[in-house]
Design an enzyme around this catalytic site. Sequence first.
Site, PDB file in Angstrom:
ATOM      1  N   TYR A  91       0.815  -1.219   0.000  1.00  0.00           N
ATOM      2  CA  TYR A  91       0.000   0.000   0.000  1.00  0.00           C
ATOM      3  C   TYR A  91       0.847   1.267   0.000  1.00  0.00           C
ATOM      4  O   TYR A  91       0.314   2.365   0.016  1.00  0.00           O
ATOM      5  CB  TYR A  91      -0.936   0.010   1.209  1.00  0.00           C
ATOM      6  CG  TYR A  91      -1.944  -1.105   1.182  1.00  0.00           C
ATOM      7  CD1 TYR A  91      -3.068  -1.030   0.349  1.00  0.00           C
ATOM      8  CD2 TYR A  91      -1.788  -2.238   1.960  1.00  0.00           C
ATOM      9  CE1 TYR A  91      -3.992  -2.059   0.302  1.00  0.00           C
ATOM     10  CE2 TYR A  91      -2.704  -3.273   1.926  1.00  0.00           C
ATOM     11  CZ  TYR A  91      -3.811  -3.175   1.093  1.00  0.00           C
ATOM     12  OH  TYR A  91      -4.727  -4.203   1.045  1.00  0.00           O
ATOM     13  N   TYR A 464     -11.795  -0.645  -0.254  1.00  0.00           N
ATOM     14  CA  TYR A 464     -11.771  -0.273   1.157  1.00  0.00           C
ATOM     15  C   TYR A 464     -10.408   0.282   1.565  1.00  0.00           C
ATOM     16  O   TYR A 464     -10.264   0.868   2.651  1.00  0.00           O
ATOM     17  CB  TYR A 464     -12.124  -1.492   2.031  1.00  0.00           C
ATOM     18  CG  TYR A 464     -10.948  -2.368   2.404  1.00  0.00           C
ATOM     19  CD1 TYR A 464     -10.432  -2.350   3.696  1.00  0.00           C
ATOM     20  CD2 TYR A 464     -10.340  -3.198   1.468  1.00  0.00           C
ATOM     21  CE1 TYR A 464      -9.343  -3.147   4.042  1.00  0.00           C
ATOM     22  CE2 TYR A 464      -9.265  -3.988   1.799  1.00  0.00           C
ATOM     23  CZ  TYR A 464      -8.769  -3.963   3.092  1.00  0.00           C
ATOM     24  OH  TYR A 464      -7.692  -4.748   3.426  1.00  0.00           O
ATOM     25  N   ARG A 465      -9.403   0.161   0.702  1.00  0.00           N
ATOM     26  CA  ARG A 465      -8.028   0.510   1.047  1.00  0.00           C
ATOM     27  C   ARG A 465      -7.234   0.449  -0.236  1.00  0.00           C
ATOM     28  O   ARG A 465      -7.497  -0.411  -1.084  1.00  0.00           O
ATOM     29  CB  ARG A 465      -7.500  -0.511   2.057  1.00  0.00           C
ATOM     30  CG  ARG A 465      -6.120  -0.292   2.624  1.00  0.00           C
ATOM     31  CD  ARG A 465      -5.839  -1.415   3.616  1.00  0.00           C
ATOM     32  NE  ARG A 465      -4.523  -1.321   4.219  1.00  0.00           N
ATOM     33  CZ  ARG A 465      -3.999  -2.262   5.009  1.00  0.00           C
ATOM     34  NH1 ARG A 465      -4.698  -3.355   5.268  1.00  0.00           N
ATOM     35  NH2 ARG A 465      -2.806  -2.110   5.540  1.00  0.00           N
TER      36      ARG A 465
END
Length: 523
Positions: A91, A464-465
């Site tokens: 991420y 969601y991310r």
Amino acid sequence: MSELFPPNLDAPRFSRALKAFASVVGSQWVLSSEEDRASYVDPYALGDGLNHAASAAVAPASAEEVQALVRLANEHKVPLWPTARGKNLGYGWAAPAMPGTVVLDLGRMDRILDVDVKFGHCLVEPGVGFYDLYNFLRENDIPLWMSLPGNAWGSVMGNALERGLGYTPYGDHAAKICGMEVVTPTGDLLRTGMGAMAGSKTWQAYQHGFGPSWDQAFVQSNFGVVTKMGLWLMPEPEMTLRAKIELPQADDIGWAIDELHQLRLNNVVDHNFVFGNYLHDAAVLSQRSEWYDGKGALPDAIADKMMKHYDIGWWRFSLGIYGHEGIVRAKEQLIRKALEPHLGKPIEFEEWHRGEPLDRAAARAPSATALQIVNWWGGRGGHMGFSPVMPPDGALARKTFRAMKARFEEHGLDYYTSFTMGHRHINNVNILLYDRDDADMVSRAGKLFHTLIGDAKAAGFGEYRTHLDFMDPVSKSFDFNGGALGRFNESVKNAIDPNGIIAPGKNGIWPAPYKTIGTGDPA
């Protein structure tokens, strides 16, 4: 790496800011050498990762030092990017959204401040990792279990703040947060929920408080720097049953999602779990070159060879049952009744009873084995997740994975996917695996990600991310009423952080001073 400064600052002004930071933490904890800055660059980035390069890092040891640094950051107009342990793998690592931001490295703040055995909660600082808390509980014979993500390298707090997941009844980590201490963007210090009362005895016992509840406002946001967090822990159960279940055919995902949704909805199964496809195993246990050296995505015939070699199904998932023996046995029968007619054979459960040695069947120890997937292609491996949230419908899951598989094949990437079953949703986590040394592959991965964002939006599903590179387009896909939520987020941001000091660009929330900068797109 070339020298880099925060936006709107030149070298002399930035140098003065770093000297001011050193007066708080000591010069050894202001990290501004080229080697220092390189350690915060995302090692899995699409490209060289320098579009998110930090200008420096500063590492405080206490909340008081964080306060002082934030005040100085406001004075010198230096933006800060808080990171707990810097292991936000896939991420963005510890890198900031906006290049030139100074990383606020909270890893030195690593105390387990309290574990309450009777009431089942803990209080930790950002630098406490999953291994740290797990070892503390075991070494002190504390009968509380923690929930672990698939790759447990990172921070307990950081994972919860990013809505990370584990696979026990306490696996929705953000939902188990109870009470925070937060340094605000102006350097003030507040405690949320019942902790807002000095001397509170129920800070980690009640998730709300008096008036608005702010804990979740600090999750996936840039509204403050969390310096302490309460988290609920699971009491050690009387017994557990666990089983790994293989689904031989790709389309088995349809009936399995429907049956398990009912079990999950009614709390027969009371934890999140993952339907992973065959590549979950193969990418950990082998490299692609051992199976196939051709161009394009893996042919289905190669997938069949993998499944036969490892004796696995197209999908695999693990179920656990936790609690008093009578309840566990009753749930076991309900699960057998729902699943065994489809499987055509009995489910083999592994038992654990309190007092027996803890093992992976009962209380899984932290592990980083899953990270082995980055070696799949060879070279400097990388991975990135695209994870839309959908209703738990079997036909929808079957349709979605077929469409996703086709998209991966269009872009010449191998299809690594899973469906995480939540209480009332499924999260389709698709992992893009690539070799960072292959520029063409990196380009295709970036194009695939953008395509998937568009496909999901058209179908009515959002992530969601997401990775730093895609925070802006994902944020813009949440466009009800012309992006009313984004406008509200930025209104809050500008009100509480007028200088845009804390994490500008985090999840697409840009403060006014940096609104026109954006993050660029390496793909």
